[in-house]
Design an enzyme around this catalytic site. Structure first.
Site, short mmCIF file in Angstrom:
data_model
loop_
_atom_site.label_atom_id
_atom_site.label_comp_id
_atom_site.label_asym_id
_atom_site.label_seq_id
_atom_site.Cartn_x
_atom_site.Cartn_y
_atom_site.Cartn_z
N GLY A 72 10.06 -5.63 -6.47
CA GLY A 72 9.94 -5.18 -7.84
C GLY A 72 10.43 -3.76 -8.08
O GLY A 72 11.05 -3.47 -9.10
N SER A 73 10.17 -2.86 -7.14
CA SER A 73 10.59 -1.46 -7.33
C SER A 73 12.11 -1.35 -7.37
O SER A 73 12.66 -0.62 -8.20
CB SER A 73 10.03 -0.58 -6.21
OG SER A 73 8.63 -0.46 -6.33
N ASN A 152 -0.51 -3.56 -14.26
CA ASN A 152 -0.99 -3.85 -12.91
C ASN A 152 -2.41 -3.35 -12.65
O ASN A 152 -3.07 -3.84 -11.74
CB ASN A 152 -0.04 -3.25 -11.87
CG ASN A 152 0.24 -1.78 -12.12
OD1 ASN A 152 0.69 -1.39 -13.19
ND2 ASN A 152 -0.04 -0.94 -11.13
N GLN A 180 3.48 -8.35 -12.26
CA GLN A 180 2.13 -8.91 -12.29
C GLN A 180 2.03 -10.20 -13.10
O GLN A 180 1.13 -11.01 -12.88
CB GLN A 180 1.14 -7.89 -12.87
CG GLN A 180 0.95 -6.65 -12.01
CD GLN A 180 0.27 -6.94 -10.69
OE1 GLN A 180 -0.51 -7.88 -10.56
NE2 GLN A 180 0.54 -6.11 -9.70
N SER A 200 8.45 -9.79 -8.08
CA SER A 200 8.29 -9.60 -6.64
C SER A 200 7.48 -10.76 -6.06
O SER A 200 6.43 -11.11 -6.58
CB SER A 200 7.58 -8.28 -6.37
OG SER A 200 7.58 -7.97 -5.00
N ALA A 201 7.97 -11.32 -4.95
CA ALA A 201 7.39 -12.56 -4.42
C ALA A 201 5.97 -12.41 -3.90
O ALA A 201 5.17 -13.33 -4.01
CB ALA A 201 8.29 -13.09 -3.29
N HIS A 202 5.65 -11.24 -3.33
CA HIS A 202 4.36 -11.14 -2.65
C HIS A 202 3.18 -11.08 -3.60
O HIS A 202 2.02 -11.08 -3.17
CB HIS A 202 4.35 -9.95 -1.68
CG HIS A 202 4.27 -8.62 -2.32
ND1 HIS A 202 3.12 -7.87 -2.34
CD2 HIS A 202 5.19 -7.86 -2.97
CE1 HIS A 202 3.33 -6.72 -2.96
NE2 HIS A 202 4.59 -6.69 -3.35
N THR A 238 23.80 -8.68 3.41
CA THR A 238 23.47 -10.04 3.82
C THR A 238 22.11 -10.44 3.27
O THR A 238 21.13 -9.70 3.39
CB THR A 238 23.45 -10.14 5.36
OG1 THR A 238 24.74 -9.78 5.86
CG2 THR A 238 23.12 -11.55 5.81
N CYS A 326 0.26 1.41 -4.92
CA CYS A 326 1.35 2.36 -4.69
C CYS A 326 0.91 3.82 -4.83
O CYS A 326 1.65 4.73 -4.50
CB CYS A 326 2.51 2.08 -5.66
SG CYS A 326 3.18 0.42 -5.47
#
Length: 398
Positions: A72-73, A152, A180, A200-202, A238, A326
């Site tokens: 995300g950042s 968030n 979020q 963001s996936a996590h 890659t 963060c």
């Protein structure tokens, strides 16, 4: 200590077993570089295409408009820096809010040093943007509005559709940090008039280190990382094939389970909020009581320090936070809580609990009882609380 009760899902989530299972072959079997031409490389390339389509489907987007990033950042940085560069001939004004994630705020500070004019909008006491103030902030030089989908820390959901419509009417790009919100609330980029979106996936039971930036076709956004031709020459390097595969599965999983999962989370969220506010005196809910993420609870406890509360909860096997992961380690109160009008002393005593589909009512009850015990213990050692109680006693004539 017994089992850990994890209530910091806004910081990160546990990677789902099916996500891990889908990723594994791309570490040791289908490990080819997607840019190569032989069969094993083709499998990686096909997997990336499938994941891109899985994610696009959740957004109602074209898969060609999904660009993979490291998170995300990076996506936020790309959206702001590249838009500022690409649209500099039109203007240099960007509108955002005072409660954005630091990936947006610090990028704006960087751009200000390079000639950008940034308007940081105030929000109301619930953390919601006032549309009339947003419209007043628009100038002929405004090139971008960047307002997060949902906060968030306090979970407040912004009027994204109205923001998108206003931006479209004025010919201004609209970017939203949906880190979020993606997978937690329905998002249709066309219906909401979104030009760029970060995720963001996590945050949705996917792996760390992989995100995406949605860029609507026709938006003039230049390359962020130069080098090879990956991501249609806009983001060289890659590809993180296992991460991309995991994100695709996590996105599809989040969409499939969204209605039932978030319904359960919202019900448990409201139960916990109600009990804490009723059973612990001198508390307040931060964020909008209705327009908030289904799993977000943010409550301030007067007369205590949030850090002490977190440490003592951790000793009881409860993982929580006081705000954004963060900014952990910072002694300053949350910029979000200050922006909604909380004084420093109350902002310092805040607790964020973010639930998951695995959180049970038994977990909730245990956490509530521990919060009650710990807050009472901390207040018993607080001179501020003692003075407050003496004033109350004096006022009542006791």
């Amino acid at each position: 200590m017994g089992k850990m009760i994890y209530l910091d899902n806004a910081a990160t989530t546990k990677t789902a077993p099916e996500v891990v299972e889908a990723m594994l072959p791309y570490f040791s079997e289908n490990y080819g570089n997607p840019s190569s031409i032989y069969e094993i490389a083709g499998r990686s390339k096909e997997a990336i295409t499938e994941a891109r389509e899985q994610i696009a489907k959740v957004l109602g987007a074209n898969s060609r408009d999904i660009y993979f990033t490291a998170g995300g950042s990076e996506s936020d940085n790309w959206a702001l820096k590249a838009a500022f560069e690409a649209y500099s001939s039109k203007g240099n004004h960007i509108i955002t809010t005072k409660i954005e994630h630091h990936a947006i705020l610090h990028t704006c500070e960087y751009l200000e040093k390079r000639g950008a004019k940034i308007t940081y909008l105030d929000v109301d006491q619930n953390g919601i943007v006032k549309m009339e103030e947003l419209e007043k902030a628009i100038t002929p030089e405004t090139i971008l509005i960047s307002i997060m989908f949902a906060n968030n820390e306090i979970g407040s959901i912004q009027p994204v559709r109205e923001i998108g419509m206003l931006a479209r009417e004025h010919g201004i790009l609209f970017h939203t940090d949906a880190v979020q919100a993606f997978g937690q609330v329905p998002i249709d980029v066309d219906a909401l008039n979104i030009d760029m979106l970060s995720s963001s996936a996590h945050k949705i039971n996917g792996p760390k280190g992989i995100g995406f930036l949605y860029i609507r076709k026709g938006v003039k956004i230049r390359s962020f990382i130069h080098g090879g031709a990956q991501e249609r020459k806009r983001r060289a390097g890659t590809e993180n094939v296992p991460g991309i595969v995991g994100y695709g599965v996590a996105a599809a999983r989040a969409a499939e389970t969204m209605e039932e999962r978030t319904g359960k989370e919202a019900e448990l969220r409201d139960y916990m909020i109600r009990r804490i506010l009723e059973e612990v005196p001198y508390t307040r809910l931060n964020g909008d009581p209705k327009k908030r993420l289904p799993n977000n609870i943010n409550i301030s406890f007067q007369f205590i320090e949030g850090e002490s509360l977190l440490i003592m909860l951790d000793m009881e096997g409860i993982a929580a936070s006081s705000g954004s992961a963060c900014t952990s380690g910072s002694l300053d109160p949350s910029h979000v809580l200050l922006a909604i009008g909380l004084p420093h002393e109350i902002a310092h005593g805040s607790l964020r609990l973010t639930l998951s589909e695995e959180t049970t009512k038994e977990d909730a009850d245990f956490v509530i009882e521990k919060i009650k015990e710990i807050v009472a213990r901390l207040r018993s050692m607080s001179p501020l609380y003692e003075d407050h109680m003496k004033k109350l006693a004096k006022a009542s004539g006791k």
